[in-house]
Write a protein that holds these residues in place. Structure first.
Motif: not given
Length: 236
Positions: A132-139, A154-162, A174-175
């Motif tokens: 899941p994208m929410s578990e990728w960590g810093q890329q 099914n990513s588990g992501v609830v928000s975005f940051e920069v 993590s989300s």
């Protein structure tokens, strides 16, 4: 003697395996449901001229073996639902790779993505993998990355940051998915739990094009941007 330069298979239901010759520069395999194995001829003495590799809708391919990628500029793998492994440990060595598509591969090795990307990557399409994208960590996306297309099913992501400040990275939940500030074009698909994106735009100074598809909770963009600097398309 003529050498084979370009190989394309499409809808070849009887194709179960293929060993790609070392002379091939462009390889494309589409809709070959019986394909389970793809290998490459030895390249120890002569580096492979392969610059483009596309694997699309090959339902039963299970393993993507390490391929000769020293000159590869384009790598696209999508809609391979049983593909379990991907030689991602080689990504950092792909200094010629400019665009990479890898999405809709829900059986992918859980260790991918691992945060390591080709140094000169400019375009990335990714998402709907096993992890899941929410578990990728810093890329650690390279500063060359200007176009990013994310598939959030099914990513588990609830928000975005920069990711423009190291201090913000450690405080990010993590989300929340971290976007690189270098982006000029961004597409978001199927992030059904994300409710806001207007504040994120303030930290993407280079962004010129934003496309949002099937993200029903994002409703705060109508009055938060300068249309002379940014084009936004929203599709439900």
């Amino acid at each position: 003697m003529l050498s084979l330069k370009e190989v394309t298979f499409s809808g070849c239901d009887a194709l179960e395996s293929y060993n790609c010759p070392n002379s091939v520069e462009s390889l494309e395999i589409r809709d070959c449901d019986s394909l389970t194995s793809l290998t490459f001829s030895s390249v120890q003495e002569h580096p492979s001229p392969l610059t483009e590799s596309i694997i699309n809708d090959c339902t039963n391919i299970k393993s993507d073996k390490p391929i000769p990628m020293s000159r590869l500029t384009s790598l696209r793998i999508r809609f391979c639902k049983n593909l379990k492994s991907f030689a991602h440990e080689y990504l950092q060595h792909l200094t010629s790779l400019e665009d990479m598509w890898i999405y809709e591969c829900p059986s992918m090795d859980y260790s991918f993505p691992c945060g390591v990307w080709p140094a000169n990557l400019t375009e990335l399409w990714i998402g709907h993998l096993n992890k899941p994208m929410s578990e990728w960590g810093q890329q650690n996306f390279p500063t060359s990355l200007v176009e990013l297309i994310l598939y959030g099913e099914n990513s588990g992501v609830v928000s975005f940051e920069v990711a423009n400040d190291v201090r913000n990275i450690t405080a990010t939940p993590s989300s929340s998915f971290l976007l690189p500030p270098s982006l000029v074009s961004l597409e978001l698909h199927d992030f059904v739990d994300v409710e806001s994106f207007s504040e994120v735009l303030q930290h993407l100074p280079c962004l010129k094009n934003l496309e949002i598809r099937s993200c029903p909770k994002i409703t705060d963009l109508s009055t938060t941007y300068d249309p002379s600097n940014l084009t936004i398309d929203i599709w439900e």
